[in-house]
Design a protein around this motif. Structure first.
Motif, PDB file in Angstrom:
ATOM      1  N   GLU A   3      33.673  59.742  21.074  1.00 46.29           N
ATOM      2  CA  GLU A   3      35.071  59.785  21.486  1.00 46.29           C
ATOM      3  C   GLU A   3      35.827  60.916  20.806  1.00 46.29           C
ATOM      4  O   GLU A   3      36.866  61.356  21.293  1.00 46.29           O
ATOM      5  N   SER A   6      33.660  64.751  22.186  1.00 43.20           N
ATOM      6  CA  SER A   6      33.889  65.180  23.567  1.00 43.20           C
ATOM      7  C   SER A   6      35.235  65.879  23.759  1.00 43.20           C
ATOM      8  O   SER A   6      35.286  66.966  24.353  1.00 43.20           O
ATOM      9  N   ASN A 170      43.970  61.579  31.992  1.00 37.07           N
ATOM     10  CA  ASN A 170      43.158  61.149  30.842  1.00 37.07           C
ATOM     11  C   ASN A 170      41.769  60.755  31.325  1.00 37.07           C
ATOM     12  O   ASN A 170      41.381  59.595  31.294  1.00 37.07           O
ATOM     13  N   PRO A 172      37.908  61.051  30.652  1.00 39.17           N
ATOM     14  CA  PRO A 172      36.937  61.445  29.620  1.00 39.17           C
ATOM     15  C   PRO A 172      35.923  62.454  30.146  1.00 39.17           C
ATOM     16  O   PRO A 172      35.374  62.297  31.240  1.00 39.17           O
ATOM     17  N   LYS A 176      40.290  64.989  29.276  1.00 38.38           N
ATOM     18  CA  LYS A 176      40.761  64.360  28.047  1.00 38.38           C
ATOM     19  C   LYS A 176      40.584  65.316  26.877  1.00 38.38           C
ATOM     20  O   LYS A 176      39.576  65.281  26.161  1.00 38.38           O
ATOM     21  N   ALA A 181      43.623  62.806  23.716  1.00 32.75           N
ATOM     22  CA  ALA A 181      42.819  61.841  22.959  1.00 32.75           C
ATOM     23  C   ALA A 181      43.621  61.265  21.805  1.00 32.75           C
ATOM     24  O   ALA A 181      43.550  60.056  21.530  1.00 32.75           O
ATOM     25  N   ASP A 184      45.992  58.777  23.120  1.00 33.36           N
ATOM     26  CA  ASP A 184      45.250  57.584  23.526  1.00 33.36           C
ATOM     27  C   ASP A 184      44.889  56.727  22.319  1.00 33.36           C
ATOM     28  O   ASP A 184      45.013  55.495  22.354  1.00 33.36           O
ATOM     29  N   PHE A 185      44.451  57.360  21.230  1.00 32.12           N
ATOM     30  CA  PHE A 185      44.099  56.609  20.025  1.00 32.12           C
ATOM     31  C   PHE A 185      45.313  55.890  19.446  1.00 32.12           C
ATOM     32  O   PHE A 185      45.216  54.751  18.981  1.00 32.12           O
ATOM     33  N   ARG A 188      46.131  52.833  21.428  1.00 29.43           N
ATOM     34  CA  ARG A 188      45.157  51.766  21.184  1.00 29.43           C
ATOM     35  C   ARG A 188      45.144  51.310  19.730  1.00 29.43           C
ATOM     36  O   ARG A 188      44.318  50.497  19.334  1.00 29.43           O
ATOM     37  N   GLU A 190      44.171  52.835  17.135  1.00 27.20           N
ATOM     38  CA  GLU A 190      42.979  53.258  16.405  1.00 27.20           C
ATOM     39  C   GLU A 190      43.399  54.372  15.439  1.00 27.20           C
ATOM     40  O   GLU A 190      43.166  55.557  15.672  1.00 27.20           O
ATOM     41  N   LYS A 193      40.852  57.186  13.827  1.00 29.71           N
ATOM     42  CA  LYS A 193      40.506  58.303  14.708  1.00 29.71           C
ATOM     43  C   LYS A 193      41.721  59.197  14.941  1.00 29.71           C
ATOM     44  O   LYS A 193      41.592  60.430  15.021  1.00 29.71           O
TER      45      LYS A 193
END
Length: 223
Positions: A3, A6, A170, A172, A176, A181, A184-185, A188, A190, A193
């Motif tokens: 993730e 990429s 978005n 992948p 993305k 990204a 997006d993290f 979520r 996260e 990341k």
């Protein structure tokens, strides 16, 4: 880990493609803006500079219409059986190139404008043709503009968000990029990341600015 890798690979590929395209497109455009004549020159110069003052989402919105199935991009995509250039890597290249255009054109225009007319006239008296004078005299003298323009265009493409979000979404592996990204993290939650990407982009941005300043200072000292 994929993730993270990429989007990095995709972003670097996008930035390299955009920088290469802008080096080719911006060279004649910047020369004309620096040495051309006519009222239309300043109008074109203003249009080229417009991405600096427009909100990226505005540029992205109109690009979305232009690259969509009912715009010129849809007709172009139809040549290879697709319906649209929006939400594709090709669309990202077009959008990012337009968004980064002033970052390449302006340094080049300034470098071309700084070339003294006497230097160009001296090349004429030595029998150089117009194209020879341009490629053998003007382009080498504009090296600082090329270096700064390439660095700034590459860096701006790396950090682009609004335009690529509007025309790329978005997806992948296709659209993305790093900025998407990171967004997006965060959505979520996260955070680990997100910290890796954000920290890396801060270090990259600082390195780019520092390198540009040192290059400009070094060139000024040698000139």
């Amino acid at each position: 880990m994929g993730e993270l890798i990429s989007p990095i690979v995709l972003t670097l590929t996008l930035a390299l493609c955009v920088t290469a395209i802008l080096l080719v497109v911006s060279t004649p455009l910047a020369w004309w803006l620096a040495h051309g004549k006519g009222r239309g020159r300043e109008v074109i110069g203003a249009i080229v500079t417009l991405p600096l003052v427009l909100p990226p989402t505005v540029l992205g919105f109109y690009l979305l219409l232009a690259l969509g199935p009912y715009g010129p991009g849809g007709a172009l995509a139809g040549l290879w059986g697709a319906r649209t250039l929006a939400f594709s890597f090709q669309g990202l290249v077009i959008g990012a190139a337009l968004g980064s255009l002033p970052f390449m054109v302006q340094p080049l225009r300034n470098s071309f404008a700084a070339i003294e007319q006497e230097v160009l006239e001296a090349a004429d008296t030595l029998g150089a043709r117009r194209m020879q004078r341009f490629w053998r005299v003007a382009v080498p003298l504009a090296k600082p503009g090329y270096v700064v323009g390439a660095i700034m265009s590459f860096a701006h493409t790396i950090g682009e968000f609004g335009v690529v979000l509007m025309i790329g979404g978005n997806i992948p592996g296709q659209t993305k990029v790093l900025s998407i990204a990171l967004y997006d993290f965060v959505e979520r939650l996260e955070w680990d990341k997100a910290h890796i990407l954000a920290g890396g982009m801060v270090v990259f941005g600082f390195t780019v600015v520092l390198a540009t300043l040192r290059f400009s200072r070094g060139f000024s000292a040698n000139s």
